[in-house]
Design a protein around this motif. Sequence first.
Motif, PDB file in Angstrom:
ATOM      1  N   ARG A 133      32.079  44.183   0.563  1.00 13.30           N
ATOM      2  CA  ARG A 133      32.530  44.380   1.930  1.00 13.30           C
ATOM      3  C   ARG A 133      31.370  44.270   2.904  1.00 13.30           C
ATOM      4  O   ARG A 133      30.218  44.549   2.556  1.00 13.30           O
ATOM      5  N   LEU A 134      31.714  43.849   4.096  1.00  8.72           N
ATOM      6  CA  LEU A 134      30.772  43.789   5.203  1.00  8.72           C
ATOM      7  C   LEU A 134      30.889  45.078   6.012  1.00  8.72           C
ATOM      8  O   LEU A 134      31.998  45.545   6.263  1.00  8.72           O
ATOM      9  N   VAL A 135      29.753  45.642   6.402  1.00 10.86           N
ATOM     10  CA  VAL A 135      29.745  46.852   7.228  1.00 10.86           C
ATOM     11  C   VAL A 135      28.887  46.541   8.454  1.00 10.86           C
ATOM     12  O   VAL A 135      27.729  46.180   8.294  1.00 10.86           O
ATOM     13  N   PRO A 136      29.424  46.602   9.671  1.00 13.49           N
ATOM     14  CA  PRO A 136      30.778  46.971  10.046  1.00 13.49           C
ATOM     15  C   PRO A 136      31.785  45.905   9.607  1.00 13.49           C
ATOM     16  O   PRO A 136      31.426  44.753   9.370  1.00 13.49           O
ATOM     17  N   SER A 137      33.029  46.314   9.525  1.00 10.26           N
ATOM     18  CA  SER A 137      34.102  45.446   9.045  1.00 10.26           C
ATOM     19  C   SER A 137      34.370  44.304  10.026  1.00 10.26           C
ATOM     20  O   SER A 137      34.659  44.542  11.193  1.00 10.26           O
ATOM     21  N   VAL A 141      35.322  31.774   0.068  1.00 10.87           N
ATOM     22  CA  VAL A 141      36.487  32.655   0.197  1.00 10.87           C
ATOM     23  C   VAL A 141      36.464  33.246   1.602  1.00 10.87           C
ATOM     24  O   VAL A 141      35.461  33.147   2.313  1.00 10.87           O
ATOM     25  N   ARG A 142      37.551  33.873   1.979  1.00 11.47           N
ATOM     26  CA  ARG A 142      37.635  34.547   3.276  1.00 11.47           C
ATOM     27  C   ARG A 142      37.513  36.056   3.092  1.00 11.47           C
ATOM     28  O   ARG A 142      38.156  36.625   2.213  1.00 11.47           O
ATOM     29  N   ALA A 143      36.677  36.661   3.910  1.00  2.31           N
ATOM     30  CA  ALA A 143      36.631  38.130   3.986  1.00  2.31           C
ATOM     31  C   ALA A 143      37.696  38.521   5.000  1.00  2.31           C
ATOM     32  O   ALA A 143      37.757  37.978   6.098  1.00  2.31           O
ATOM     33  N   PHE A 193      36.009  41.287   0.479  1.00  2.70           N
ATOM     34  CA  PHE A 193      36.071  39.952  -0.112  1.00  2.70           C
ATOM     35  C   PHE A 193      35.947  40.048  -1.626  1.00  2.70           C
ATOM     36  O   PHE A 193      35.447  41.032  -2.167  1.00  2.70           O
ATOM     37  N   CYS A 194      36.430  39.001  -2.313  1.00  6.24           N
ATOM     38  CA  CYS A 194      36.315  38.888  -3.767  1.00  6.24           C
ATOM     39  C   CYS A 194      36.045  37.431  -4.097  1.00  6.24           C
ATOM     40  O   CYS A 194      36.795  36.540  -3.670  1.00  6.24           O
ATOM     41  N   VAL A 195      34.960  37.176  -4.833  1.00  4.10           N
ATOM     42  CA  VAL A 195      34.578  35.818  -5.205  1.00  4.10           C
ATOM     43  C   VAL A 195      34.559  35.724  -6.722  1.00  4.10           C
ATOM     44  O   VAL A 195      33.632  36.201  -7.365  1.00  4.10           O
TER      45      VAL A 195
END
Length: 149
Positions: free
Chosen positions: A89-93, A112-114, A120-122
Amino acid sequence: MNDDELIAGVRAAFDALDPVPGEVLAAARAAIAWKAPSATLAELKRDRAARAAAGVRGPAARVLTFACPGGSVEVEVSTNGRDRELTGRLVPSVPALVEVRHRDVPPDGITVRAEPAGLFCVPGVPEGLVSLVFRLEDGTSIVTSWIRL
């Protein structure tokens, strides 16, 4: 003889006597294609080795934390044979396009798209040196440092 003719002669001599291997040229071209000059670098801050949690079944996952000004990227690495699955995950979202950089994968080969929550999952990432590029919707990018998976 001018400078251009001299350089052409030197280049011809090296091409004949000590040519650059094809895989080196391919890696150099790929490195240029991977260039993201305006991207923010997210450096590795924590690498927790894979350890199974007490009382939990299944394989252990490695947890990586990358930090950059204004945010961070958290990535869990699971092993599936020779491939890896990256969940994070990216923080901040924020939503983003996630690209995997790997020497055996062409640019834009694994993307892939977050989602808006930054998750996200790769799947299917080959083992070896990997870096992730996050292309945010506002036109900016975040690039992780290289890490061996």
